[in-house]
Enzyme design. Structure first.
Site, mmCIF file in Angstrom:
data_model
loop_
_atom_site.group_PDB
_atom_site.id
_atom_site.type_symbol
_atom_site.label_atom_id
_atom_site.label_comp_id
_atom_site.label_asym_id
_atom_site.label_seq_id
_atom_site.Cartn_x
_atom_site.Cartn_y
_atom_site.Cartn_z
ATOM 1 N N THR A 91 0.925 -1.311 0.135
ATOM 2 C CA THR A 91 0.139 -0.079 -0.158
ATOM 3 C C THR A 91 0.946 1.336 0.145
ATOM 4 O O THR A 91 0.470 2.291 -0.721
ATOM 5 C CB THR A 91 -0.924 -0.048 1.249
ATOM 6 O OG1 THR A 91 -1.818 -1.224 1.163
ATOM 7 C CG2 THR A 91 -1.746 1.139 1.359
ATOM 8 N N LYS A 112 -8.965 -1.193 -5.191
ATOM 9 C CA LYS A 112 -8.601 -2.326 -4.589
ATOM 10 C C LYS A 112 -10.091 -2.999 -4.411
ATOM 11 O O LYS A 112 -11.108 -2.357 -3.955
ATOM 12 C CB LYS A 112 -8.029 -1.941 -3.078
ATOM 13 C CG LYS A 112 -7.441 -3.422 -2.545
ATOM 14 C CD LYS A 112 -6.509 -3.197 -1.354
ATOM 15 C CE LYS A 112 -5.796 -4.278 -0.767
ATOM 16 N NZ LYS A 112 -5.122 -3.928 0.347
#
Length: 227
Positions: free
Chosen positions: A17, A38
């Site tokens: 991330t 995502k």
């Protein structure tokens, strides 16, 4: 229609991330109208009203400075810090691949560069009940090539090569590797990087050190991996 890439990791907690946030920030600073996506996020906290906060989305949004709404970044958000297939079994709301595809296509029609982040490593199960969805099914459904994010430290040769070989057997295209937690001058890490490149044939796209605020990668090279 946008140009796209999928960011996968060699496992959980390799900084996927964080690296994705740096990628999107770089694109944003280049004026390329980027978006983040995502399919499923686990391990999220609730706000004072009891609504789940999509932590990874907030992190990428804050780091990159993009104006995209967090609501458009992820269709499935879970509280339990486990794989999405188990989180949805415990909490309800199993992932529907058509919903994921619809959300992706909406971004693709509104933004120029979409960076999609995976959950966990490449073998992460997304759904396992009456239907079976693995991360690779989402990658193939959306016809995406990938970047592999790996920790630069001990054990990375094994995890990078296994990830690459698994992807190769599944006909998933990898465009390169980004190494996180890189320490300049560390002999082991330099050898890790060299060995990963030699054993996979992939090039290193960027080296990310602890607390880096910018992605040290040529902008044109970064653009070129998006398809």
């Amino acid at each position: 229609m946008s140009k796209n890439i999928f960011v996968t990791g060699t496992g959980t907690d390799v900084g996927k991330t964080y690296v994705t946030g740096l990628i999107v920030k770089k694109l944003n600073e280049m004026g390329l109208n980027p978006a983040y996506y995502k399919a499923a996020m686990s391990g999220n906290e609730k706000d004072k009203d009891g609504k789940l906060i999509p932590g990874d989305a907030v992190s990428v949004k804050n780091m990159s400075g993009i104006s995209q709404s967090c609501e458009s970044m992820c269709p499935y958000v879970y509280e339990t810090a486990v794989s999405p297939h188990l989180a949805s079994r415990l909490e309800g709301g199993a992932v529907d691949i058509d919903v994921v595809k619809k959300g992706f296509e909406m971004l693709s029609n509104s933004y120029d560069y979409v960076t999609m982040e995976g959950s966990g490593g490449i073998l992460c199960p997304i759904r396992k009940d009456d239907k079976t969805i693995f991360l690779e099914d989402i990658i193939k459904t959306l016809n995406l090539s990938t970047i592999i994010v790996a920790d630069a430290g001990l054990g990375t040769i094994n995890s990078v090569v296994l990830t690459y070989e698994y992807m190769k057997t599944r006909n998933i295209n990898a465009k390169g590797i980004i190494f996180n937690n890189y320490i300049l001058g560390d002999v082991m890490q330099e050898d890790n990087i060299r060995m990963c490149e030699e054993l996979t044939g992939l090039k290193t796209l960027a080296l990310v050190s602890l607390n880096d605020k910018e992605l040290k990668c040529d902008g044109e090279l970064l653009k070129s991996i998006y398809e």
